[in-house]
Scaffold this active site. Structure first.
Site, short mmCIF file in Angstrom:
data_model
loop_
_atom_site.label_atom_id
_atom_site.label_comp_id
_atom_site.label_asym_id
_atom_site.label_seq_id
_atom_site.Cartn_x
_atom_site.Cartn_y
_atom_site.Cartn_z
N GLY B 43 0.84 -1.20 0.00
CA GLY B 43 0.00 0.00 0.00
C GLY B 43 0.87 1.24 0.00
O GLY B 43 2.05 1.20 -0.37
N LEU B 44 0.30 2.36 0.44
CA LEU B 44 1.07 3.61 0.42
C LEU B 44 2.33 3.48 1.24
O LEU B 44 3.40 3.93 0.84
CB LEU B 44 0.20 4.75 0.94
CG LEU B 44 -0.85 5.24 -0.05
CD1 LEU B 44 -1.70 6.32 0.57
CD2 LEU B 44 -0.21 5.76 -1.32
N ALA B 45 2.24 2.85 2.41
CA ALA B 45 3.44 2.72 3.26
C ALA B 45 4.40 1.68 2.68
O ALA B 45 5.57 1.98 2.42
CB ALA B 45 3.04 2.36 4.68
N GLY B 46 3.91 0.47 2.45
CA GLY B 46 4.78 -0.62 1.99
C GLY B 46 5.34 -0.37 0.60
O GLY B 46 6.53 -0.59 0.35
N SER B 285 -16.70 9.85 0.71
CA SER B 285 -15.61 10.69 1.22
C SER B 285 -16.09 11.79 2.16
O SER B 285 -17.11 12.43 1.94
CB SER B 285 -14.89 11.36 0.06
OG SER B 285 -14.04 12.37 0.54
N ARG B 338 -14.12 13.26 12.78
CA ARG B 338 -14.94 12.10 12.49
C ARG B 338 -15.60 11.49 13.71
O ARG B 338 -16.77 11.10 13.67
CB ARG B 338 -14.07 11.03 11.82
CG ARG B 338 -13.64 11.47 10.45
CD ARG B 338 -12.65 10.53 9.83
NE ARG B 338 -12.39 10.96 8.47
CZ ARG B 338 -11.52 10.36 7.66
NH1 ARG B 338 -10.82 9.33 8.09
NH2 ARG B 338 -11.35 10.80 6.45
N GLU B 433 -0.67 2.30 8.56
CA GLU B 433 -1.77 2.00 9.48
C GLU B 433 -1.42 0.85 10.42
O GLU B 433 -1.99 0.72 11.51
CB GLU B 433 -3.05 1.67 8.68
CG GLU B 433 -4.30 1.56 9.56
CD GLU B 433 -5.57 1.24 8.77
OE1 GLU B 433 -5.53 1.27 7.53
OE2 GLU B 433 -6.59 0.97 9.42
N ARG B 443 -8.08 9.72 14.12
CA ARG B 443 -7.31 10.26 13.00
C ARG B 443 -8.14 11.32 12.27
O ARG B 443 -9.32 11.12 12.02
CB ARG B 443 -6.95 9.13 12.03
CG ARG B 443 -6.18 9.61 10.82
CD ARG B 443 -5.74 8.48 9.95
NE ARG B 443 -6.84 7.76 9.32
CZ ARG B 443 -7.55 8.23 8.30
NH1 ARG B 443 -7.30 9.43 7.81
NH2 ARG B 443 -8.54 7.53 7.78
#
Lengths: 251, 647
Positions: B43-46, B285, B338, B433, B443
């Site tokens: 994902g974005l991190a990995g 969203s 949220r 995450e 968050r």
């Protein structure tokens, strides 16, 4: 208000890449029309499991039309009869009571069947690996606002970049061509100054890889555009051809 | 009792990261080639970490469970990514982004980590633009911004309603480039089943090839977990079907602490549930709250008539509508964070004002925005979201107000990591995450993408070198070592045990039961009594799982039911951890709301005197209560305040 329908399913089953496949028929009663197509298959699979049978294998993940994992060929159309949706966004309200629904995997030389309705789309990754990027390392890049980009170009690049890499274009094409997929990436990057520098070389490298991994050529039948769940335009293919021509003339 | 050392660098807050980088150890280029790093997740991190580590010259092995790294669930993030660029000249700064994130997290995040996140946020946008990410632009050609919940500035960059997709495809392109160069070796459709520890250090993983069913071994000098969150514990969530928390649980079983499991985010704007066959909940969203107004009828009889199908939302007169967020929180209105928006929706529905057949929905109305801006502008901003809604619900949101209800979306808790993003197991890192570090108890919108990319592009590629610099003399490991044999045997034993249960319940039916327990007892409003019942029910479910599960097919072959069963056994354990953690935290903060601890107005009542810590759970063995270790969260530079979004 919720309605239910009774349906007959003709589903392609194939134990492995080299095994002989064939259609099997299943009946499913009282399917809510609010169900998504994949939820309908979940219900069928739950029934199969409860009978001790192996469930039907199909690819799926996000179930909101963006990951590009789902890939069913339904009644002769990639992602089914609805327009601009993926299989996971298709709902049973698009089908009639008593209807027979035929479900097959993507059929394309570039996408060998793994099992039942699952195919191997690794070829698309290989095409991107051949050049679907800007050659830039992490860090050491200019400030994001240092190069203004016209909104028109940015929006057009965004439209091309909307491709989810599902493979419906190649599955829909009578030649099994992946040109719409390749052209969407080539266009996105050619439209932006950051990607412009390598545009011609990129087009050449990606097309060469596309040929190598077993996809056919484009003969402008536009079936890919009609079936694309994200509405990617074939004007991208024209742009790819221009870039490809430039690269050929240069070499 | 064991201690956890966060290794926060000394010095003033704004100089910590600069000082760290100036003094950390580095690995020289010729040594980098000899060091192997396993990154689990794309994902974005990995994805960004694998690409950046490959660029640096490390030998990277990257794993994902999907058929392509481009399909990781980061792709589904819609709204945007925050960065303290202050392009809008509206008063933003690194400090303000840091402050908003700490405050938004209800003062349960680590100061130094969050400040670093804000510091690198600007570089992320630069990086993505250089990769060819087509962010939205103004007519003058410069980047456009919008505002998000919990902030009073416009600092969110976006690409239509598909920001996550575009950022992930950017990281995927960088990753593909490294695969082509041979620096990253990609293993798709591979699922990690255990981490291998040798002499106290993470040295490899056991993975299952999801196509062949074969168990495979991989060794490395360090292991990075980037496998996302555990929201699917609830069965119904906005996560993808295969998203799971198993890698985190495997690390937890091997000694890594699991921090703040109770902190799960319930997102206020999701399409409400419509039936028992439902497989997932779809997020709308949060950016919709920029222009959409949230309301329920003022009169109960109107709400009842809508539920019975006798009235429609559009039939309710303006003066009979209760815009409850604008009423309760005048300063932030529909853009409260949220957790606040979710609880307010639940409060109205519990009080009998809910508006769909189940009574569990509120309206999100664009009629005022369409009148003010015109349909074209609304369509340009949110067209793809409106289309998505219409395909699911079969109603046109341009004409009828959308219906929304909160759903589990993101988990702030995760593997405990120090300032270097390393867990308390040497050589085992966790990013995105999957770790716990930056979002505290809640968050803010558009901050997940920021954190994932910050960790992967700009933080881990530095901090991992501080660890690997000591490892350059360590030769590559053979996967024939006894530690690998033992780990593989344990995995095989578990699989055999699962296959041999041969009961009557399918994996999904048990997972749905787990979801009901979690939502009813460990959900949006928690109480001591409820959590006690929840724990009891979880224990019963665990028993049922291990005695009545049925998996068809063969264990040494392709078998999706087996894949899901392995994940479910871990989800049950995560459910227990969430309940235990909720029970131990006698306060309300962020996504964790204990009904016993609230103000007379129904707002969360935090207890800084007793609970200003991260609760880090350490595995004590099967069926034993884990030990809780506290990491005290000391705030050196800012004062904790009660969160106020009213004025």
């Amino acid at each position: 208000m919720e309605k239910t329908i009774n349906i007959t399913l003709k589903i392609w089953r194939q134990k492995g890449p080299k095994a002989q496949g064939g259609f099997q028929t299943y009946k499913l009663d009282k399917v809510s029309t609010d169900c998504s197509f994949l939820e309908m298959l979940d219900i069928l699979n739950e029934q199969l499991i409860n009978k001790g049978e192996e469930p039907i294998a199909f690819d799926h993940d996000c179930r909101e039309g963006i990951c590009g994992m789902c890939s069913l060929y339904i009644n002769g159309h990639p992602h089914g009869p609805d327009t601009q949706v993926t299989t996971c966004q298709l709902h049973m309200r698009k089908f009639k009571d008593g209807e027979t629904i035929t479900i097959e995997p993507w059929r394309s030389a570039g996408f060998p069947v793994i099992r039942d309705l699952m195919v191997d789309r690794g070829a698309y990754d290989k095409i991107i690996q051949a050049g679907g990027y800007v050659n830039v390392n992490t860090g050491g890049v200019p400030d994001a606002n240092s190069t203004p980009i016209s909104k028109i170009d940015a929006d057009e690049a965004m439209d091309s970049a909307s491709c989810i890499g599902c493979g419906a274009c190649a599955a829909a094409c009578k030649n099994g061509s992946a040109m719409l997929f390749v052209s969407a990436k080539v266009s996105q990057l050619a439209l932006l100054p950051q990607g412009r520098v390598e545009a011609a070389a990129r087009a050449k490298a990606m097309v060469a890889k596309m040929d190598e991994v077993g996809f056919g050529n484009c003969t402008n039948t536009r079936q890919c555009e009609a079936e694309c769940p994200k509405g990617i335009s074939i004007s991208n293919i024209a742009r790819l051809n221009r870039e490809f021509l430039k690269a050929t003339l240069k070499s | 009792m064991a201690e956890l050392n966060a290794k926060i660098p000394a010095g003033p807050l704004a100089e910590k990261w600069t000082n760290y980088k100036a003094h950390q150890k580095l690995v020289n280029p010729s040594n980098k080639r000899r060091l192997d790093i396993i990154v689990v997740g794309t994902g974005l991190a990995g994805g960004s970490a694998a690409a950046s580590l490959g660029e640096l010259g490390f030998n990277v092995l990257n794993f994902c469970i999907q058929d392509s790294p481009r399909r990781a669930h980061s792709i589904a993030a819609q709204g945007g990514i925050n960065a303290a660029k202050n392009y809008q000249n509206d008063g933003d700064s690194v400090y303000r982004l840091f402050y908003d994130t700490i405050k938004g997290g209800d003062y349960r995040a680590r100061e130094a980590n969050v400040h670093r996140l804000a510091e690198v946020s600007g570089s992320i946008i630069d990086q993505c633009v250089a990769q060819g990410v087509p962010f939205a632009r103004e007519y003058g050609g410069l980047l456009d911004n919008r505002s998000f919940g919990g902030a009073q500035v416009s600092r969110t960059f976006y690409a239509k309603g598909q920001t996550g997709q575009q950022l992930l495809l950017g990281a995927y392109s960088a990753l593909s480039r490294q695969v082509n160069k041979g620096n990253v070796k990609m293993f798709t459709r591979h699922e990690m089943l255990d981490v291998v520890i040798i002499d106290g250090r993470a040295r490899g993983i056991i993975a299952r090839n999801l196509i062949t069913g074969k168990i495979e071994r991989f060794s490395a000098h360090a292991v990075v977990i980037a496998t996302g969150g555990y929201g699917n514990t609830f069965f119904l969530s906005t996560n993808a079907m295969a998203s799971n928390g198993s890698a985190a649980i495997q690390c937890y079983h091997k000694g890594a602490c699991f921090a703040n499991p109770a902190f799960a985010q319930i997102h206020p704007t999701c399409v409400p549930q419509h039936g028992d066959f439902q497989s997932k909940l779809t997020l709308m969203s949060e950016s919709l709250r920029n222009d959409g107004r949230i309301w329920v009828p003022k009169k109960k009889e109107d709400a009842e008539a809508i539920r019975a199908g006798k009235l429609k939302g559009a039939d309710i007169k303006e003066e009979d509508r209760d815009y409850y967020l604008e009423r309760r929180y005048p300063a932030f209105g529909n853009l409260v964070p949220r957790d606040v928006a979710s609880r307010a929706a639940k409060e109205r529905c519990d009080a009998g004002f809910g508006v769909n057949a189940t009574g569990l929905a509120v309206f999100l109305d664009f009629s005022a925005a369409i009148n003010r801006l015109g349909k074209d502008v609304v369509e340009a901003r949110y067209g793809n979201l409106f289309q998505m809604y219409e395909k699911i619900v079969d109603e046109n949101p341009y004409e009828t107000p959308m219906m929304i209800y909160p759903a589990i979306h993101y988990t702030m808790g995760g593997l405990w990591v120090d300032y270097e993003l390393m867990t308390n197991v040497q050589g085992l890192f966790a990013i995105g995450e999957a770790n716990f570090s930056d979002h505290g108890a809640n968050r803010l919108g558009a901050s997940a993408l920021m954190q994932g990319l910050a960790d992967g592009y700009f933080i881990l590629p530095y901090t991992i070198q501080n660890y690997l610099a000591d490892q350059i003399q360590v030769p590559r490991f053979s996967t024939d070592l006894k530690e690998f044999n033992e780990a593989e045997k344990a995995v095989n034993d578990k699989i055999t045990k699962l296959m041999n249960i041969k009961g009557k319940s399918s994996v999904d039916s048990l997972h749905k039961e787990l979801g009901h327990i979690m939502w009813n007892y460990v959900g949006m409003g928690r109480t001591k009594e409820g959590l006690d019942i929840g724990l009891k029910k979880l224990a019963e479910l665990k028993k049922k799982f291990w005695s009545d599960l049925f998996i068809p097919g063969d264990k040494n072959d392709f078998n999706t039911e087996l894949d899901k069963a392995l994940r479910l056994s871990d989800f049950i354990e995560i459910g227990e951890l969430m309940a235990l953690d909720s029970l131990s935290r006698n306060e309300s903060c962020g996504g964790h709301f204990r009904e016993e601890y609230q103000t007379p107005e129904g707002e969360a009542l935090r207890d800084d005197e007793h609970y200003a810590y991260a609760s880090c759970w350490k595995y004590a063995g099967a069926d034993k209560t884990p030990e809780m270790i506290k990491e005290d969260l000391t705030y050196e530079f800012i004062h904790r305040q009660t969160r106020n979004y009213k004025s």
